[in-house]
Design an enzyme around this catalytic site. Structure first.
Site, mmCIF file in Angstrom:
data_model
loop_
_atom_site.group_PDB
_atom_site.id
_atom_site.type_symbol
_atom_site.label_atom_id
_atom_site.label_comp_id
_atom_site.label_asym_id
_atom_site.label_seq_id
_atom_site.Cartn_x
_atom_site.Cartn_y
_atom_site.Cartn_z
ATOM 1 N N SER A 1 1.069 -0.890 -0.323
ATOM 2 C CA SER A 1 0.331 0.176 -0.008
ATOM 3 C C SER A 1 0.841 1.436 -0.055
ATOM 4 C CB SER A 1 -1.018 -0.357 1.388
ATOM 5 O OG SER A 1 -0.455 -0.283 1.959
ATOM 6 N N HIS B 1 -5.576 -3.478 -2.504
ATOM 7 C CA HIS B 1 -5.342 -2.207 -3.804
ATOM 8 C C HIS B 1 -5.576 -3.046 -4.722
ATOM 9 C CE1 HIS B 1 -4.488 1.202 -0.812
ATOM 10 N NE2 HIS B 1 -4.027 0.112 -0.405
ATOM 11 N N LYS C 1 -11.679 0.594 -1.616
ATOM 12 C CA LYS C 1 -10.840 0.691 -2.458
ATOM 13 C C LYS C 1 -11.643 1.456 -3.246
ATOM 14 C CE LYS C 1 -8.524 0.807 1.048
ATOM 15 N NZ LYS C 1 -7.319 0.176 1.705
HETATM 16 C C1 LIG Z 1 -6.954 -0.219 3.235
HETATM 17 C C2 LIG Z 1 -6.398 -1.661 3.400
HETATM 18 C C3 LIG Z 1 -6.758 -3.131 4.648
HETATM 19 C C4 LIG Z 1 -8.022 -2.229 5.388
HETATM 20 O O1 LIG Z 1 -9.181 -2.414 4.569
HETATM 21 P P1 LIG Z 1 -10.726 -2.089 4.769
HETATM 22 O O2 LIG Z 1 -11.533 -2.268 4.002
HETATM 23 O O3 LIG Z 1 -10.440 -0.173 4.777
HETATM 24 O O4 LIG Z 1 -10.876 -1.742 6.174
HETATM 25 C C5 LIG Z 1 -6.477 -4.023 4.211
HETATM 26 N N1 LIG Z 1 -5.519 -4.719 3.815
HETATM 27 C C6 LIG Z 1 -5.012 -3.345 3.216
HETATM 28 C C7 LIG Z 1 -3.532 -3.897 2.475
HETATM 29 C C8 LIG Z 1 -5.572 -2.629 3.434
HETATM 30 O O5 LIG Z 1 -3.927 -1.464 2.338
#
Ligand SMILES: *Cc1c(COP(=O)(O)O)cnc(C)c1O
Length: 397
Positions: A182, A210, A246
């Protein structure tokens, strides 16, 4: 709060302040993607994870409104009690299909999916092998599981193999990695991970937060990206975790897995069992988001060409340390102070680009994390990179 608690809290805040690590919330109003409003000013947002601009897409917001009109604002209970609905099952079937797995299960968030998966699948006497740059929710899931967690250097499969060789004896072994890291925007070496797992009798869990909607011919993620090249198959990965929050423009987490794994999780995974089911609005939005990534997808085409443009513009100015295969472009700046300074100067010029500091990244690697989305115009990308160079921002400076 007693005196002691006040002292503790104030002390910790001033310590963070002195390290340039104190953070505060900013009130941001979303406008038409990629614009946001902050303190009465319009800014071009280069910080969001809304990679396809779907959070503001009319079809997605209409999907949410329709679902609310039909089923109300809340699921009112956990899935097992009386919160399960046709929308949950429809969404899970669509996610399983996107990921090439038999089944899928949704969670209250991606964060709680990671906590739940890790803590319900391994425990004392087992081992988790985790990439050093894995997301915080994976780190916390490892802790919660009480399995031995063994950290391998980022994307260093030789190191992982050494650690696997050293680990003998009974107990389950799980390798866990982000698909797309990320804060780096680089990809996990999936074929390499799969072959090590096969050799050392481990199972593999990938966090596709992502990658979903971004990589692969149908937006399936990293597994599909390698599958397209004949280098991976979804069956080789036990657990494909992801988020709806996302690229899919909605909210909530999920895992794609076998049907029996899904049944196991429904019975054993505490963050699934003890949380209220996702509400209709987010399910309706996610279903509409999935429709919009179905090929041929205009938003995915826009994202692809914006990713290419960002990569080439950054590279032209010596700013690109990313291979540009994802929508995440880190510009390493080093100190917290420098990252804050550059972020503020960009804000002055009308761009929202957050400074990323510890604990999100290791000390000494503070950075800008630029994300490009399907909604950016070519001019906005060019202007951002132009501003970066005018500010005198050079990688590593
Ligand atoms: C954002 C993210 C999460 C958490 O997901 P949410 O739905 O926002 O709680 C988990 N793993 C990674 C790699 C992320 O970037």
């Amino acid at each position: 709060m007693s005196q002691d608690w006040n002292q503790f809290v104030e002390g910790e805040l001033s310590r963070l302040e002195s390290l340039d690590r104190r953070r505060a919330l900013r009130r941001i109003f979303a406008r038409e993607s990629p614009l946001v409003e902050f303190r009465g000013r319009r800014l071009v947002n280069f910080s969001s994870n809304d990679y396809l601009g779907l959070s503001q897409h009319a079809a997605v917001t209409e999907g949410a409104t329709r679902a609310i009109a039909r089923a109300g604002a809340s699921a009112s209970s956990s899935r097992l009690i009386c919160g399960n609905s046709d929308l949950h099952e429809e969404l899970e079937a669509a996610l399983a299909d996107l990921k090439g797995k038999e089944a899928a299960l949704t969670f209250a968030s991606g964060f709680s999916a990671n906590l739940g998966l890790l803590s319900s699948l391994v425990g004392p006497g087992d081992h988790i092998f985790s990439d050093a740059l894995n997301h915080g929710s994976i780190v916390d899931g490892c802790r919660l599981s009480r399995a031995a967690s063994v950290v391998f250097r980022h994307n260093d499969l030789d190191h992982l193999e050494e650690l696997l060789k050293d680990c003998s004896g009974p107990g389950r072994r799980l390798v866990v990695s982000d698909s797309v890291f990320s804060m780096e925007g680089d990809l996990a070496d999936l074929p390499g991970l799969v072959s090590l797992c096969r050799r050392y009798d481990c199972r593999l869990m990938l966090d596709e937060a992502h990658a979903t909607g971004v990589l692969g011919s149908r937006g399936g993620g990293l597994v599909e990206h390698f599958q397209d090249g004949g280098k991976a198959r979804p069956e080789e990965i036990e657990l494909l975790m992801g988020t709806l929050s996302k690229a899919l423009g909605s909210f909530g987490g999920f895992v794609a897995c076998s049907a029996s794994m899904r049944d196991y999780l429904i019975n054993r995974c505490r963050p699934f069992i003890f949380a209220t089911a996702l509400p209709p609005a987010v399910l309706g939005a996610a279903l509409a988001g999935l429709e919009l990534i179905r090929p041929p997808s205009k938003v995915r085409e826009n994202l692809r060409s914006n990713m290419q443009r960002m990569r080439s513009r950054l590279a032209r100015h010596g700013l690109g340390c990313s291979q540009g295969r994802t929508s995440i472009f880190p510009v390493l700046l080093g100190s917290e102070e420098r990252a804050l300074q550059v972020s503020q100067r960009l804000l002055d010029r009308g761009f929202l680009v957050a400074a990323i500091r510890p604990p999100s990244v290791p000390p000494g690697t503070s950075r800008l994390r630029i994300t490009v989305t399907a909604s950016h115009s070519e001019a906005q990308i060019d202007e951002l990179v132009g501003s970066l160079t005018e500010i005198g921002c050079q990688a590593g400076s």
